[in-house]
Motif scaffolding. Structure first.
Motif, mmCIF file in Angstrom:
data_model
loop_
_atom_site.group_PDB
_atom_site.id
_atom_site.type_symbol
_atom_site.label_atom_id
_atom_site.label_comp_id
_atom_site.label_asym_id
_atom_site.label_seq_id
_atom_site.Cartn_x
_atom_site.Cartn_y
_atom_site.Cartn_z
ATOM 1 N N VAL A 69 3.252 1.857 10.850
ATOM 2 C CA VAL A 69 2.494 2.946 11.480
ATOM 3 C C VAL A 69 1.644 3.670 10.439
ATOM 4 N N TRP A 70 2.198 3.898 9.272
ATOM 5 C CA TRP A 70 1.432 4.545 8.195
ATOM 6 C C TRP A 70 0.191 3.726 7.842
ATOM 7 N N GLU A 71 0.330 2.409 7.820
ATOM 8 C CA GLU A 71 -0.796 1.535 7.499
ATOM 9 C C GLU A 71 -1.896 1.647 8.556
ATOM 10 N N ALA A 72 -1.506 1.711 9.821
ATOM 11 C CA ALA A 72 -2.502 1.872 10.882
ATOM 12 C C ALA A 72 -3.231 3.202 10.736
ATOM 13 N N LEU A 73 -2.516 4.237 10.390
ATOM 14 C CA LEU A 73 -3.148 5.528 10.139
ATOM 15 C C LEU A 73 -4.107 5.446 8.952
ATOM 16 N N ARG A 74 -3.688 4.739 7.911
ATOM 17 C CA ARG A 74 -4.549 4.567 6.732
ATOM 18 C C ARG A 74 -5.852 3.871 7.111
ATOM 19 N N LEU A 75 -5.764 2.860 7.978
ATOM 20 C CA LEU A 75 -6.952 2.116 8.390
ATOM 21 C C LEU A 75 -7.936 2.995 9.153
ATOM 22 N N THR A 76 -7.420 4.036 9.794
ATOM 23 C CA THR A 76 -8.287 4.935 10.568
ATOM 24 C C THR A 76 -8.557 6.252 9.824
ATOM 25 N N ASP A 77 -8.184 6.286 8.543
ATOM 26 C CA ASP A 77 -8.422 7.471 7.703
ATOM 27 C C ASP A 77 -7.750 8.723 8.242
ATOM 28 N N GLU A 118 1.044 4.244 -2.671
ATOM 29 C CA GLU A 118 0.808 5.622 -2.219
ATOM 30 C C GLU A 118 1.803 6.598 -2.832
ATOM 31 N N ILE A 119 3.064 6.198 -2.919
ATOM 32 C CA ILE A 119 4.089 7.113 -3.440
ATOM 33 C C ILE A 119 4.310 6.925 -4.946
ATOM 34 N N GLY A 120 3.530 6.056 -5.557
ATOM 35 C CA GLY A 120 3.646 5.857 -6.999
ATOM 36 C C GLY A 120 4.881 5.099 -7.419
ATOM 37 N N ALA A 121 5.406 4.273 -6.522
ATOM 38 C CA ALA A 121 6.626 3.500 -6.815
ATOM 39 C C ALA A 121 6.242 2.104 -7.297
ATOM 40 N N GLY A 122 5.951 1.999 -8.571
ATOM 41 C CA GLY A 122 5.574 0.700 -9.118
ATOM 42 C C GLY A 122 6.744 -0.228 -9.325
ATOM 43 N N ARG A 123 7.953 0.311 -9.184
ATOM 44 C CA ARG A 123 9.169 -0.490 -9.385
ATOM 45 C C ARG A 123 10.104 -0.196 -8.215
ATOM 46 N N VAL A 124 10.476 -1.235 -7.473
ATOM 47 C CA VAL A 124 11.261 -1.026 -6.246
ATOM 48 C C VAL A 124 12.434 -1.991 -6.171
ATOM 49 N N ALA A 125 13.396 -1.623 -5.330
ATOM 50 C CA ALA A 125 14.517 -2.508 -4.997
ATOM 51 C C ALA A 125 14.385 -2.881 -3.530
ATOM 52 N N VAL A 126 14.777 -4.100 -3.202
ATOM 53 C CA VAL A 126 14.615 -4.614 -1.840
ATOM 54 C C VAL A 126 15.973 -4.867 -1.196
ATOM 55 N N GLY A 127 16.152 -4.325 0.010
ATOM 56 C CA GLY A 127 17.327 -4.630 0.824
ATOM 57 C C GLY A 127 16.857 -5.398 2.040
ATOM 58 N N SER A 185 9.465 10.672 2.949
ATOM 59 C CA SER A 185 8.535 11.194 1.949
ATOM 60 C C SER A 185 7.173 10.522 1.998
ATOM 61 N N LEU A 186 7.075 9.299 2.516
ATOM 62 C CA LEU A 186 5.776 8.648 2.653
ATOM 63 C C LEU A 186 4.827 9.493 3.487
ATOM 64 N N PHE A 187 5.363 10.238 4.440
ATOM 65 C CA PHE A 187 4.543 11.038 5.341
ATOM 66 C C PHE A 187 4.455 12.500 4.920
ATOM 67 N N THR A 188 4.935 12.826 3.734
ATOM 68 C CA THR A 188 4.864 14.218 3.284
ATOM 69 C C THR A 188 4.212 14.355 1.927
ATOM 70 N N ARG A 189 4.024 13.270 1.207
ATOM 71 C CA ARG A 189 3.500 13.324 -0.151
ATOM 72 C C ARG A 189 1.969 13.371 -0.142
ATOM 73 N N GLU A 190 1.440 14.011 -1.183
ATOM 74 C CA GLU A 190 0.001 13.941 -1.414
ATOM 75 C C GLU A 190 -0.327 12.546 -1.936
ATOM 76 N N PRO A 191 -1.499 12.029 -1.621
ATOM 77 C CA PRO A 191 -1.837 10.700 -2.116
ATOM 78 C C PRO A 191 -1.878 10.643 -3.636
ATOM 79 N N ILE A 192 -1.494 9.510 -4.201
ATOM 80 C CA ILE A 192 -1.565 9.320 -5.650
ATOM 81 C C ILE A 192 -3.020 9.136 -6.033
ATOM 82 N N HIS A 232 0.825 -1.211 0.000
ATOM 83 C CA HIS A 232 0.000 0.000 0.000
ATOM 84 C C HIS A 232 0.862 1.266 0.000
ATOM 85 N N ALA A 233 1.975 1.239 0.724
ATOM 86 C CA ALA A 233 2.849 2.415 0.776
ATOM 87 C C ALA A 233 3.528 2.652 -0.572
#
Length: 243
Positions: A215-223, A115-124, A233-240, A111-112
């Motif tokens: 934490v962001w997900e819990a906030l999302r669940l409670t709108d 939210e930030i429009g990252a359809g392509r990611v790298a995993v560490g 940036s997850l906590f500063t961006r406007e929703p996509i 979901h995150a």
């Protein structure tokens, strides 16, 4: 006051949560209940047992009495090892038991990223290769393209919890790829809450970490939406806006 509940396995990086609560700087309370970790091993069989319904259910009543409005299973690997369908069933069972909206860190990453429009990611990943590969498979099932996975091969959450800034930065750098729109660091045993702005500045792209997205997900669940630059940036961006 919005109260958010978290089921956190064992004791590794739980101090990220009071730090995040402070950085949110709002009328939000983060309540944490520790679940029985069982065998501390990043091994598929042990991870499946860690997220068993009876283990999660034990902490639900405490969070309900604390006034939680939503619950998140704060463990990435204890979710995605069940696969997409299995992880959905895990969350549905948790929601039914709790009588409130529920999710897990695994779904929080999907979901995150959306939210930030990252359809392509790298995993560490701190995990061994086979477990890290399952996380990438989970992301793909959620519609997120994975450019590559870097695995640190660590077997226990206890060891991950000892990592400091140098190790976290090294993991993120090793995972980065030019075509990745974001870097994902999936382990709630990893201390990252104090490092997010610096990580994003160095890498030049969003960084999503386990306790942050939980934490962001819990906030999302409670709108709830909170502008908190200290959490990246997850906590500063406007929703996509999906069209």
């Amino acid at each position: 006051m919005t109260a958010l509940g978290f089921l956190y396995p064992g004791h590794s990086a739980e101090d990220d949560y009071p730090r995040i609560e402070q950085l949110l700087g709002s009328d939000i309370r983060l309540d944490l209940v520790h679940t029985d970790i069982g065998e501390d091993a990043h091994r598929v069989d042990a991870l499946r047992q860690m997220g068993a319904p009876e283990r999660l259910a034990k902490g639900v009543e405490q969070l309900r009495l604390a006034g939680a409005e939503a619950i998140v299973w704060a463990c990435t690997s204890g979710g995605f090892v069940h696969g997409w369908e299995g992880a959905q069933e895990q969350v549905r069972t948790l929601a039914t038991t709790a009588g409130m909206p529920a999710s897990s860190t695994s779904f929080a990453f999907v979901h995150a990223a959306q939210e930030i429009g990252a359809g392509r990611v790298a995993v560490g990943a701190t995990y061994p290769d086979d477990v890290a590969a399952l996380f990438a498979e989970f992301l793909r099932a959620g519609g997120v393209e994975v450019t590559g996975v870097h695995s640190a091969g660590i077997v226990t959450a206890a060891e991950v919890g000892t990592w400091g800034e140098a190790e976290v930065f090294a993991l993120a750098r090793a995972a980065d790829a030019p075509d990745a729109r974001a870097i994902l660091l999936p382990d709630t045993a990893l201390h990252t809450a104090a490092l997010l702005p610096a990580l994003e500045k160095e890498l030049g792209k969003p960084v999503l970490t386990a306790n942050q997205v939980t934490v962001w997900e819990a906030l999302r669940l409670t709108d709830r939406r909170v502008n908190a630059p200290g959490l990246g940036s997850l906590f500063t961006r406007e929703p996509i806006v999906q069209v």
